[in-house]
Design a protein around this motif. Structure first.
Motif, short mmCIF file in Angstrom:
data_model
loop_
_atom_site.label_atom_id
_atom_site.label_comp_id
_atom_site.label_asym_id
_atom_site.label_seq_id
_atom_site.Cartn_x
_atom_site.Cartn_y
_atom_site.Cartn_z
N ASP A 1 6.93 -2.73 -8.88
CA ASP A 1 6.54 -2.29 -10.20
C ASP A 1 5.54 -3.35 -10.80
OD1 ASP A 1 7.88 0.08 -10.13
OD2 ASP A 1 9.58 -0.82 -11.28
N TYR A 2 5.69 -4.74 -10.55
CA TYR A 2 5.01 -5.68 -11.02
C TYR A 2 3.74 -6.23 -10.10
CZ TYR A 2 9.66 -5.89 -12.96
OH TYR A 2 10.85 -5.38 -13.44
N SER A 3 3.57 -5.50 -9.12
CA SER A 3 2.35 -5.96 -8.12
C SER A 3 1.21 -5.11 -8.90
CB SER A 3 2.75 -5.33 -6.72
OG SER A 3 2.40 -3.89 -6.85
N PHE A 4 0.05 -5.68 -8.28
CA PHE A 4 -1.24 -5.13 -8.88
C PHE A 4 -1.73 -4.04 -7.74
CE2 PHE A 4 -2.17 -9.42 -10.65
CZ PHE A 4 -1.40 -9.21 -11.67
N ALA A 5 -0.74 -3.55 -6.97
CA ALA A 5 -0.96 -2.31 -6.15
C ALA A 5 -1.35 -1.01 -7.02
CB ALA A 5 0.15 -1.99 -5.16
N PRO A 6 -2.60 -0.32 -6.47
CA PRO A 6 -2.52 1.03 -7.07
C PRO A 6 -1.30 1.81 -7.00
CG PRO A 6 -3.65 1.03 -5.02
CD PRO A 6 -3.07 -0.53 -5.24
N ASP A 7 -1.22 2.84 -7.92
CA ASP A 7 -0.14 3.69 -8.16
C ASP A 7 0.37 4.41 -6.76
OD1 ASP A 7 0.04 2.76 -10.91
OD2 ASP A 7 -0.82 4.51 -11.34
N ALA A 8 -0.48 4.75 -6.05
CA ALA A 8 -0.14 5.51 -4.90
C ALA A 8 0.41 4.83 -3.82
CB ALA A 8 -1.67 6.26 -4.30
N MET A 9 -0.08 3.70 -3.83
CA MET A 9 0.69 2.33 -2.83
C MET A 9 2.10 2.10 -3.37
SD MET A 9 -0.53 -1.06 -1.28
CE MET A 9 -1.85 -0.34 -0.27
N LYS A 10 2.22 2.06 -4.61
CA LYS A 10 3.43 1.61 -5.30
C LYS A 10 4.61 2.72 -4.78
CE LYS A 10 1.99 -1.19 -9.26
NZ LYS A 10 2.06 -1.27 -10.77
N GLN A 11 3.99 4.20 -5.18
CA GLN A 11 4.69 5.19 -4.60
C GLN A 11 5.36 5.01 -3.24
OE1 GLN A 11 6.09 6.70 -7.19
NE2 GLN A 11 7.30 7.66 -5.49
N GLN A 12 4.16 4.71 -2.19
CA GLN A 12 4.58 4.64 -0.75
C GLN A 12 5.59 3.35 -0.52
OE1 GLN A 12 0.56 3.89 0.98
NE2 GLN A 12 0.02 5.99 0.64
N LEU A 13 5.22 2.58 -1.36
CA LEU A 13 6.73 1.26 -1.19
C LEU A 13 7.70 1.71 -1.56
CD1 LEU A 13 3.90 -1.72 -2.31
CD2 LEU A 13 5.06 -1.28 -0.03
N ARG A 14 7.91 2.36 -2.91
CA ARG A 14 9.24 2.77 -3.39
C ARG A 14 9.78 3.64 -2.30
NH1 ARG A 14 5.98 4.18 -8.09
NH2 ARG A 14 6.30 2.10 -9.30
N GLN A 15 9.20 4.47 -1.47
CA GLN A 15 9.76 5.47 -0.79
C GLN A 15 10.25 4.61 0.55
OE1 GLN A 15 10.42 8.76 -0.92
NE2 GLN A 15 11.42 8.59 1.07
N LYS A 16 9.29 3.50 0.92
CA LYS A 16 9.90 2.79 2.13
C LYS A 16 11.01 2.09 1.73
CE LYS A 16 6.65 0.75 4.47
NZ LYS A 16 5.64 -0.29 5.25
N TRP A 17 11.42 1.62 0.67
CA TRP A 17 12.59 0.91 0.14
C TRP A 17 13.77 1.95 0.39
CZ3 TRP A 17 8.93 -2.42 0.04
CH2 TRP A 17 9.36 -3.68 -0.40
N VAL A 18 13.58 3.16 -0.33
CA VAL A 18 14.45 4.39 -0.13
C VAL A 18 15.02 4.69 1.48
CG1 VAL A 18 14.91 6.79 -0.33
CG2 VAL A 18 13.89 5.50 -1.99
N ASP A 19 13.99 4.43 2.08
CA ASP A 19 14.13 4.75 3.73
C ASP A 19 14.93 3.70 4.40
OD1 ASP A 19 12.71 7.13 3.04
OD2 ASP A 19 10.83 6.24 4.05
N LEU A 20 14.54 2.41 4.11
CA LEU A 20 15.22 1.17 4.58
C LEU A 20 16.67 1.02 4.38
CD1 LEU A 20 12.18 -0.97 4.81
CD2 LEU A 20 13.43 -0.08 6.62
N GLN A 21 17.00 1.42 2.84
CA GLN A 21 18.19 0.78 2.43
C GLN A 21 19.34 1.33 3.08
OE1 GLN A 21 18.75 2.39 -1.61
NE2 GLN A 21 20.29 0.91 -2.24
N PRO A 22 19.67 2.33 3.78
CA PRO A 22 20.81 2.74 4.65
C PRO A 22 20.72 1.53 5.88
CG PRO A 22 19.67 4.84 4.50
CD PRO A 22 18.71 3.56 3.79
N GLN A 23 19.74 1.29 6.41
CA GLN A 23 19.90 0.27 7.45
C GLN A 23 20.13 -1.16 7.01
OE1 GLN A 23 16.05 0.11 9.46
NE2 GLN A 23 16.03 -1.87 9.58
N VAL A 24 19.66 -1.45 5.85
CA VAL A 24 19.90 -2.92 5.30
C VAL A 24 21.31 -2.97 4.90
CG1 VAL A 24 19.22 -4.55 3.78
CG2 VAL A 24 17.39 -3.37 4.56
N PHE A 25 21.97 -2.01 4.30
CA PHE A 25 23.27 -1.91 3.85
C PHE A 25 24.36 -1.51 4.76
CE2 PHE A 25 21.14 -2.60 -0.06
CZ PHE A 25 21.95 -3.72 -0.71
N LYS A 26 23.94 -1.46 6.02
CA LYS A 26 24.65 -0.90 7.12
C LYS A 26 26.18 -1.65 7.42
CE LYS A 26 22.37 -3.36 11.04
NZ LYS A 26 21.47 -3.88 10.27
#
Length: 348
Positions: A323-348
């Motif tokens: 949220d604090y990055s200077f990335a455009p909104d569309a990219m922030k949305q993609q990044l948030r999705q990436k975090w959602v996708d990676l969470q199960p693997q990181v907390f396995k």
């Protein structure tokens, strides 16, 4: 062998918002540069501050002068920027904002324009090679160069913001905090703000900059680099903290950098604690991963072990940084999705 904790921090998807290009050059890349330029008689020990070592801020800036001698042509910059980007990606960084002051070098014919173009070329090449990281660039004003050069740098950043297909997103104010006064740079910074450049300003890096910090916070900036001496417990003031809080300005916090540069006495006294307990937007960053011999995984691990953060708290810190990055909104949305996708693997 990496421990389970090491693996968690390496696999944690991360956002790096405060990385100076020349300060991020790794031991391996310095090695390549030294082999190219044996005539300079530069040794590794002159380009990095190893574990357990400390330097004054002034000595830290001397290290940069040495690195600048090694990075003086388009070929050098392309290699350095490409290596830095790939190393951040290997450390689990998914979004990176690199920053650097455009330089000209008479002996190699390097111009400020070509300097920025070459950094952008390395970003493009990494993208074409499908390196798993999104990179944006902040053009840096070095406060040591005075108001006229600052204005020229803003114009350069403005041109690239319009012509770089979104790769140049903002402006950084940095350089030796003991040199010059921020008031002289206000016209250039105001112009940057008016033309839509995002601004990250190094603020209150050293004590006794209350007046300057107050002036610069009136702009206000979009993010603050360091902010070491803003709060009252270390000689800042409640009114400065009020301005930061009222404008909800995120802080870029660099633990090892501040410790090795001797602006904080120990990790437990780092101002991360003050702002984190306040619930204020804070981002963990490296500043200069090469010079300070660190990486972002290590900085997260340090913050967690020093301040007793759970893995869930660390994940939240990393996720909120989007949220604090200077990335455009569309990219922030993609990044948030990436975090959602990676969470199960990181907390396995």
């Amino acid at each position: 062998m990496e421990s389970e904790a090491d693996i968690f921090y390496r696999e944690l998807p991360k956002v790096e918002l405060h990385a100076h290009l020349n300060g991020s050059v790794s031991f391996q890349t310095i090695d390549k540069l030294l082999r190219r330029k044996p005539h300079l008689n530069i040794e590794h020990s002159m380009t990095a501050i190893d574990r357990g070592q400390r330097r004054t801020l002034d000595e830290c800036f001397q290290v940069f002068k040495v690195i600048h001698q090694l990075v003086e042509s388009e070929e050098d910059i392309l290699m350095v920027a490409t290596d830095v980007i790939k190393e951040f990606a290997a450390d689990g960084v998914k979004y990176l904002e690199l920053r650097s002051t455009p330089r000209e070098e008479k002996n190699t014919g390097l111009t400020k324009n070509r300097y920025v173009e070459t950094v952008l070329k390395s970003i493009q090449q990494c993208k074409e090679e499908e390196v798993d990281i999104d990179v944006r660039f902040l053009v840096s004003i070095d406060r040591r160069n005075g108001p006229q050069v600052a204005m020229e740098t803003v114009k350069l950043a403005e041109d690239f913001m319009l012509s770089s297909d979104g790769l140049v997103v903002g402006l950084d104010l940095s350089g030796d905090p003991m040199v010059g006064h921020g008031r002289d740079l206000i016209p250039a910074l105001q112009r940057a703000k008016n033309c839509g450049l995002k601004m990250s300003l190094h603020l209150s890096e050293v004590p006794s900059q209350l007046e300057e910090s107050d002036l610069l916070l009136n702009l206000p900036p979009d993010r603050i680099g360091h902010g070491t001496f803003l709060h009252p417990e270390v000689g800042g003031s409640a009114s400065l903290v009020d301005k930061v809080v009222k404008n909800n300005i995120p802080l870029e916090l660099c633990l090892t950098s501040n410790l090795k540069g001797q602006t904080v006495p120990c990790y437990s006294k780092h101002h991360f604690k003050y702002w984190y307990q306040l619930g204020h937007p804070s981002v963990i960053c490296t500043d200069d991963k090469g010079v300070f011999s660190t990486d972002l995984s290590q900085e997260y691990q340090l913050a967690a072990s020093t301040f007793g953060l759970s893995r869930e708290a660390v994940w939240k810190l990393s996720q909120q940084a989007i949220d604090y990055s200077f990335a455009p909104d569309a990219m922030k949305q993609q990044l948030r999705q990436k975090w959602v996708d990676l969470q199960p693997q990181v907390f396995k």
